[in-house]
Design a protein around this motif. Structure first.
Motif, short mmCIF file in Angstrom:
data_model
loop_
_atom_site.label_atom_id
_atom_site.label_comp_id
_atom_site.label_asym_id
_atom_site.label_seq_id
_atom_site.Cartn_x
_atom_site.Cartn_y
_atom_site.Cartn_z
N GLY A 32 0.81 -1.21 0.00
CA GLY A 32 0.00 0.00 0.00
C GLY A 32 0.84 1.27 0.00
O GLY A 32 0.51 2.26 -0.66
N GLU A 33 1.96 1.23 0.73
CA GLU A 33 2.82 2.40 0.78
C GLU A 33 3.53 2.64 -0.55
O GLU A 33 3.66 3.78 -1.00
CB GLU A 33 3.84 2.22 1.91
N LEU A 34 3.98 1.57 -1.19
CA LEU A 34 4.60 1.72 -2.51
C LEU A 34 3.59 2.23 -3.53
O LEU A 34 3.93 3.03 -4.42
CB LEU A 34 5.19 0.39 -2.96
N ALA A 35 2.34 1.78 -3.39
CA ALA A 35 1.29 2.28 -4.29
C ALA A 35 1.04 3.76 -4.06
O ALA A 35 0.80 4.52 -5.02
CB ALA A 35 0.01 1.48 -4.07
N ALA A 36 1.11 4.20 -2.82
CA ALA A 36 0.92 5.63 -2.52
C ALA A 36 2.04 6.47 -3.12
O ALA A 36 1.79 7.55 -3.67
CB ALA A 36 0.86 5.83 -1.01
N ALA A 39 1.44 6.76 -6.86
CA ALA A 39 0.43 7.77 -7.17
C ALA A 39 1.01 9.18 -7.04
O ALA A 39 0.72 10.06 -7.87
CB ALA A 39 -0.77 7.60 -6.24
N LEU A 40 1.84 9.39 -6.03
CA LEU A 40 2.46 10.71 -5.83
C LEU A 40 3.34 11.08 -7.03
O LEU A 40 3.21 12.18 -7.59
CB LEU A 40 3.30 10.69 -4.56
N LEU A 41 4.22 10.17 -7.43
CA LEU A 41 5.14 10.48 -8.53
C LEU A 41 4.43 10.51 -9.88
O LEU A 41 4.90 11.17 -10.81
CB LEU A 41 6.28 9.47 -8.54
N SER A 46 7.22 17.02 -12.13
CA SER A 46 8.49 17.72 -11.87
C SER A 46 9.31 16.99 -10.81
O SER A 46 10.54 16.91 -10.91
CB SER A 46 8.23 19.17 -11.45
N LEU A 47 8.64 16.44 -9.81
CA LEU A 47 9.36 15.72 -8.76
C LEU A 47 10.01 14.47 -9.29
O LEU A 47 11.18 14.19 -9.01
CB LEU A 47 8.40 15.37 -7.62
N ARG A 48 9.29 13.70 -10.09
CA ARG A 48 9.89 12.47 -10.60
C ARG A 48 11.03 12.78 -11.57
O ARG A 48 11.99 12.01 -11.68
CB ARG A 48 8.85 11.56 -11.22
N ARG A 49 10.96 13.92 -12.25
CA ARG A 49 12.07 14.29 -13.12
C ARG A 49 13.31 14.64 -12.31
O ARG A 49 14.43 14.29 -12.69
CB ARG A 49 11.66 15.47 -14.01
N LEU A 69 9.59 11.42 2.15
CA LEU A 69 8.75 10.26 2.49
C LEU A 69 8.80 9.87 3.96
O LEU A 69 7.88 9.20 4.43
CB LEU A 69 9.18 9.06 1.63
N SER A 70 9.84 10.26 4.66
CA SER A 70 9.95 9.88 6.07
C SER A 70 8.76 10.43 6.85
O SER A 70 8.40 11.61 6.73
CB SER A 70 11.25 10.42 6.66
N GLY A 71 8.14 9.57 7.61
CA GLY A 71 6.95 9.95 8.36
C GLY A 71 5.66 9.78 7.58
O GLY A 71 4.57 9.79 8.17
N GLN A 72 5.78 9.66 6.27
CA GLN A 72 4.60 9.43 5.44
C GLN A 72 4.39 7.95 5.16
O GLN A 72 3.25 7.48 5.06
CB GLN A 72 4.75 10.18 4.11
#
Length: 271
Positions: A32-36, A39-41, A46-49, A69-72
Protein backbone atom coordinates in the motif's frame (compact mmCIF):
# COMPACT_ATOMS: atom_id res chain seq x y z
CA UNK A 1 12.28 -0.84 -20.59
CA UNK A 2 15.72 -0.22 -22.04
CA UNK A 3 19.24 -0.42 -20.68
CA UNK A 4 19.58 1.55 -17.48
CA UNK A 5 15.92 1.25 -16.49
CA UNK A 6 15.92 -2.51 -16.95
CA UNK A 7 18.98 -2.84 -14.72
CA UNK A 8 17.50 -0.50 -12.11
CA UNK A 9 14.26 -2.48 -12.00
CA UNK A 10 16.13 -5.78 -11.65
CA UNK A 11 18.04 -4.38 -8.68
CA UNK A 12 14.81 -3.08 -7.11
CA UNK A 13 13.17 -6.48 -7.50
CA UNK A 14 16.06 -8.08 -5.64
CA UNK A 15 15.76 -5.56 -2.81
CA UNK A 16 12.02 -6.17 -2.60
CA UNK A 17 12.56 -9.94 -2.46
CA UNK A 18 15.04 -9.46 0.37
CA UNK A 19 12.54 -7.30 2.26
CA UNK A 20 9.61 -9.64 1.79
CA UNK A 21 11.69 -12.63 2.91
CA UNK A 22 11.91 -10.93 6.30
CA UNK A 23 9.03 -12.22 8.41
CA UNK A 24 8.96 -9.02 10.45
CA UNK A 25 7.90 -6.96 7.40
CA UNK A 26 4.16 -6.41 6.90
CA UNK A 27 4.16 -7.02 3.15
CA UNK A 28 0.57 -5.90 2.56
CA UNK A 29 1.29 -2.58 4.28
CA UNK A 30 4.47 -2.20 2.22
CA UNK A 31 2.42 -2.77 -0.94
CA UNK A 32 0.00 0.00 0.00
CA UNK A 33 2.82 2.40 0.78
CA UNK A 34 4.60 1.72 -2.51
CA UNK A 35 1.29 2.28 -4.29
CA UNK A 36 0.92 5.63 -2.52
CA UNK A 37 4.40 6.68 -3.66
CA UNK A 38 3.52 5.55 -7.19
CA UNK A 39 0.43 7.77 -7.17
CA UNK A 40 2.46 10.71 -5.83
CA UNK A 41 5.14 10.48 -8.53
CA UNK A 42 2.53 9.87 -11.23
CA UNK A 43 0.90 13.20 -10.27
CA UNK A 44 4.06 15.20 -9.60
CA UNK A 45 5.88 15.17 -12.91
CA UNK A 46 8.49 17.72 -11.87
CA UNK A 47 9.36 15.72 -8.76
CA UNK A 48 9.89 12.47 -10.60
CA UNK A 49 12.07 14.29 -13.12
CA UNK A 50 14.24 15.60 -10.31
CA UNK A 51 14.48 12.13 -8.77
CA UNK A 52 15.57 10.61 -12.09
CA UNK A 53 17.79 13.47 -13.30
CA UNK A 54 21.08 11.85 -14.44
CA UNK A 55 22.89 15.14 -13.79
CA UNK A 56 22.15 14.86 -10.05
CA UNK A 57 24.19 12.68 -7.71
CA UNK A 58 22.46 9.49 -6.62
CA UNK A 59 23.01 10.21 -2.94
CA UNK A 60 21.47 13.67 -3.28
CA UNK A 61 18.36 12.19 -4.92
CA UNK A 62 18.13 9.49 -2.26
CA UNK A 63 18.39 12.12 0.48
CA UNK A 64 15.58 14.12 -1.13
CA UNK A 65 13.35 11.05 -1.34
CA UNK A 66 14.08 10.23 2.28
CA UNK A 67 13.17 13.74 3.44
CA UNK A 68 9.93 13.72 1.46
CA UNK A 69 8.75 10.26 2.49
CA UNK A 70 9.95 9.88 6.07
CA UNK A 71 6.95 9.95 8.36
CA UNK A 72 4.60 9.43 5.44
CA UNK A 73 5.44 5.77 4.78
CA UNK A 74 7.35 3.12 6.70
CA UNK A 75 11.10 2.74 6.81
CA UNK A 76 11.13 -0.24 4.44
CA UNK A 77 9.31 1.74 1.75
CA UNK A 78 11.58 4.75 2.27
CA UNK A 79 14.70 2.59 1.94
CA UNK A 80 13.38 0.87 -1.17
CA UNK A 81 12.43 4.10 -2.94
CA UNK A 82 15.69 5.76 -1.92
CA UNK A 83 17.62 2.86 -3.40
CA UNK A 84 15.64 3.13 -6.63
CA UNK A 85 16.34 6.84 -7.13
CA UNK A 86 20.06 6.20 -6.64
CA UNK A 87 19.91 4.16 -9.83
CA UNK A 88 19.92 5.55 -13.34
CA UNK A 89 16.68 5.50 -15.33
CA UNK A 90 16.32 5.85 -19.10
CA UNK A 91 13.04 7.77 -18.67
CA UNK A 92 11.47 9.33 -15.60
CA UNK A 93 8.23 7.41 -16.23
CA UNK A 94 10.12 4.13 -15.90
CA UNK A 95 10.62 4.85 -12.20
CA UNK A 96 6.85 5.15 -11.68
CA UNK A 97 6.11 2.03 -13.73
CA UNK A 98 8.66 0.10 -11.68
CA UNK A 99 7.27 1.32 -8.37
CA UNK A 100 3.80 0.24 -9.48
CA UNK A 101 5.12 -3.20 -10.37
CA UNK A 102 6.81 -3.53 -6.97
CA UNK A 103 3.60 -2.51 -5.18
CA UNK A 104 1.64 -5.15 -7.07
CA UNK A 105 4.35 -7.74 -6.53
CA UNK A 106 4.30 -7.05 -2.80
CA UNK A 107 0.54 -7.64 -2.68
CA UNK A 108 0.96 -10.89 -4.63
CA UNK A 109 3.74 -11.91 -2.26
CA UNK A 110 1.44 -11.26 0.70
CA UNK A 111 -1.07 -13.65 -0.88
CA UNK A 112 1.67 -16.19 -1.59
CA UNK A 113 2.81 -16.11 2.03
CA UNK A 114 -0.59 -17.33 3.19
CA UNK A 115 -0.98 -19.87 0.39
CA UNK A 116 -3.55 -17.83 -1.53
CA UNK A 117 -1.63 -16.92 -4.71
CA UNK A 118 -3.52 -19.47 -6.83
CA UNK A 119 -6.82 -18.01 -5.60
CA UNK A 120 -5.70 -14.48 -6.52
CA UNK A 121 -4.63 -15.59 -10.01
CA UNK A 122 -7.97 -17.25 -10.62
CA UNK A 123 -9.94 -14.32 -9.21
CA UNK A 124 -8.13 -11.85 -11.45
CA UNK A 125 -8.94 -14.00 -14.46
CA UNK A 126 -12.59 -14.47 -13.49
CA UNK A 127 -13.00 -10.75 -12.86
CA UNK A 128 -11.64 -10.07 -16.34
CA UNK A 129 -14.20 -12.44 -17.82
CA UNK A 130 -17.01 -10.76 -15.88
CA UNK A 131 -15.94 -7.32 -17.13
CA UNK A 132 -15.68 -8.51 -20.73
CA UNK A 133 -19.20 -9.92 -20.58
CA UNK A 134 -20.81 -6.81 -19.06
CA UNK A 135 -20.60 -3.60 -21.06
CA UNK A 136 -22.50 -1.79 -18.31
CA UNK A 137 -19.99 -2.78 -15.61
CA UNK A 138 -17.01 -1.95 -17.81
CA UNK A 139 -18.50 1.46 -18.60
CA UNK A 140 -18.98 2.19 -14.90
CA UNK A 141 -15.42 1.18 -14.04
CA UNK A 142 -13.83 3.16 -16.86
CA UNK A 143 -16.04 6.26 -16.69
CA UNK A 144 -13.64 9.22 -16.55
CA UNK A 145 -16.35 11.38 -14.99
CA UNK A 146 -16.79 9.03 -12.02
CA UNK A 147 -14.69 9.63 -8.91
CA UNK A 148 -12.17 7.14 -7.63
CA UNK A 149 -14.13 6.76 -4.41
CA UNK A 150 -17.29 5.89 -6.34
CA UNK A 151 -15.43 3.24 -8.33
CA UNK A 152 -13.84 1.87 -5.17
CA UNK A 153 -17.23 1.60 -3.52
CA UNK A 154 -18.64 -0.24 -6.53
CA UNK A 155 -15.73 -2.69 -6.54
CA UNK A 156 -15.99 -3.33 -2.83
CA UNK A 157 -19.68 -4.09 -3.22
CA UNK A 158 -18.75 -6.62 -5.91
CA UNK A 159 -15.64 -8.12 -4.34
CA UNK A 160 -15.86 -7.48 -0.60
CA UNK A 161 -15.95 -10.77 1.28
CA UNK A 162 -16.01 -12.71 -2.00
CA UNK A 163 -12.42 -12.30 -3.18
CA UNK A 164 -9.05 -12.46 -1.48
CA UNK A 165 -8.11 -9.07 0.07
CA UNK A 166 -5.03 -8.92 -2.20
CA UNK A 167 -7.23 -9.38 -5.26
CA UNK A 168 -9.49 -6.57 -4.12
CA UNK A 169 -6.57 -4.22 -3.49
CA UNK A 170 -5.01 -4.96 -6.87
CA UNK A 171 -8.24 -4.42 -8.80
CA UNK A 172 -9.19 -1.27 -6.89
CA UNK A 173 -5.79 0.26 -7.63
CA UNK A 174 -5.98 -0.69 -11.28
CA UNK A 175 -9.44 0.81 -11.72
CA UNK A 176 -8.85 4.00 -9.73
CA UNK A 177 -5.30 4.58 -11.05
CA UNK A 178 -5.31 3.18 -14.61
CA UNK A 179 -2.37 5.37 -15.70
CA UNK A 180 -3.44 5.35 -19.32
CA UNK A 181 -4.03 1.61 -19.69
CA UNK A 182 -7.20 -0.14 -20.65
CA UNK A 183 -8.82 -2.24 -17.95
CA UNK A 184 -8.18 -5.39 -19.96
CA UNK A 185 -4.49 -4.61 -20.44
CA UNK A 186 -4.09 -3.89 -16.75
CA UNK A 187 -5.73 -7.16 -15.72
CA UNK A 188 -3.58 -9.11 -18.16
CA UNK A 189 -0.47 -7.44 -16.75
CA UNK A 190 -1.49 -8.40 -13.21
CA UNK A 191 -2.09 -12.00 -14.28
CA UNK A 192 1.37 -12.19 -15.83
CA UNK A 193 2.92 -10.70 -12.71
CA UNK A 194 1.11 -13.23 -10.53
CA UNK A 195 2.37 -16.08 -12.70
CA UNK A 196 5.90 -14.72 -12.51
CA UNK A 197 5.82 -15.13 -8.73
CA UNK A 198 6.24 -18.83 -9.38
CA UNK A 199 8.23 -18.36 -12.59
CA UNK A 200 5.22 -19.54 -14.53
CA UNK A 201 3.68 -18.49 -17.79
CA UNK A 202 -0.07 -17.98 -18.17
CA UNK A 203 -2.06 -19.97 -20.72
CA UNK A 204 -5.65 -18.88 -21.39
CA UNK A 205 -7.46 -22.10 -22.29
CA UNK A 206 -10.89 -21.93 -23.93
CA UNK A 207 -12.60 -25.26 -24.45
CA UNK A 208 -15.96 -26.30 -25.86
CA UNK A 209 -16.66 -28.34 -22.70
CA UNK A 210 -15.10 -28.21 -19.22
CA UNK A 211 -11.80 -30.08 -18.96
CA UNK A 212 -11.42 -32.86 -16.42
CA UNK A 213 -8.69 -32.65 -13.77
CA UNK A 214 -6.70 -35.25 -15.67
CA UNK A 215 -6.99 -33.27 -18.90
CA UNK A 216 -5.88 -30.09 -17.13
CA UNK A 217 -2.80 -31.86 -15.77
CA UNK A 218 -1.92 -33.31 -19.16
CA UNK A 219 -2.41 -30.00 -20.96
CA UNK A 220 -0.31 -28.20 -18.36
CA UNK A 221 2.48 -30.76 -18.79
CA UNK A 222 2.34 -30.47 -22.60
CA UNK A 223 2.52 -26.68 -22.52
CA UNK A 224 5.31 -26.70 -19.93
CA UNK A 225 7.33 -28.95 -22.23
CA UNK A 226 6.60 -26.81 -25.29
CA UNK A 227 7.55 -23.53 -23.63
CA UNK A 228 10.16 -24.74 -21.16
CA UNK A 229 8.44 -23.18 -18.16
CA UNK A 230 5.77 -24.13 -15.65
CA UNK A 231 2.36 -23.06 -16.92
CA UNK A 232 -0.65 -21.67 -15.04
CA UNK A 233 -3.95 -22.41 -16.80
CA UNK A 234 -6.76 -19.87 -16.85
CA UNK A 235 -9.80 -21.87 -17.96
CA UNK A 236 -12.89 -20.72 -19.82
CA UNK A 237 -15.71 -22.59 -21.57
CA UNK A 238 -17.12 -21.52 -24.95
CA UNK A 239 -19.18 -24.10 -26.91
CA UNK A 240 -18.40 -22.27 -30.17
CA UNK A 241 -14.64 -22.97 -30.02
CA UNK A 242 -13.52 -24.63 -33.24
CA UNK A 243 -11.72 -27.91 -32.73
CA UNK A 244 -12.84 -28.10 -29.14
CA UNK A 245 -9.96 -26.17 -27.58
CA UNK A 246 -7.95 -22.98 -28.04
CA UNK A 247 -4.88 -22.02 -26.04
CA UNK A 248 -3.33 -18.55 -25.91
CA UNK A 249 0.11 -18.04 -24.39
CA UNK A 250 1.10 -14.39 -24.50
CA UNK A 251 0.57 -13.24 -28.09
CA UNK A 252 0.64 -16.75 -29.53
CA UNK A 253 -2.55 -18.68 -30.12
CA UNK A 254 -2.01 -22.45 -30.05
CA UNK A 255 -4.76 -23.59 -32.39
CA UNK A 256 -5.02 -24.55 -36.04
CA UNK A 257 -2.47 -21.89 -36.98
CA UNK A 258 0.12 -23.82 -34.98
CA UNK A 259 -1.04 -27.24 -36.06
CA UNK A 260 1.84 -29.34 -34.78
CA UNK A 261 1.53 -27.98 -31.26
CA UNK A 262 -2.22 -28.40 -31.21
CA UNK A 263 -1.98 -31.95 -32.53
CA UNK A 264 0.56 -32.79 -29.88
CA UNK A 265 -1.65 -31.30 -27.15
CA UNK A 266 -4.67 -33.21 -28.44
CA UNK A 267 -2.77 -36.50 -28.49
CA UNK A 268 -1.55 -36.00 -24.95
CA UNK A 269 -5.04 -35.09 -23.73
CA UNK A 270 -6.45 -38.22 -25.31
CA UNK A 271 -3.93 -40.26 -23.34
Amino acid sequence: MNGASREALAAARERLDALTDNTSVDVATLAGELAAVTALLDREVSLRRVLTDPAQAGEAKAALATRLLSGQVGGEAVDLVSGMVRSRWSYSRDLVDSLEELANTADLTAAQQVGALDDVEDELFRFGRIVSSSTELRAALTDKAATGSAKSELLRSLLGGKANPATERLIVRLVTQPRGRSLEAGLESLSKLAAARRDRMVAVVTSAVPLSDQQKQRLGAVLAKLYGRQMHLNLDVDPTVLGGISVRVGDEVVNGTVASRLDEAARRLAG
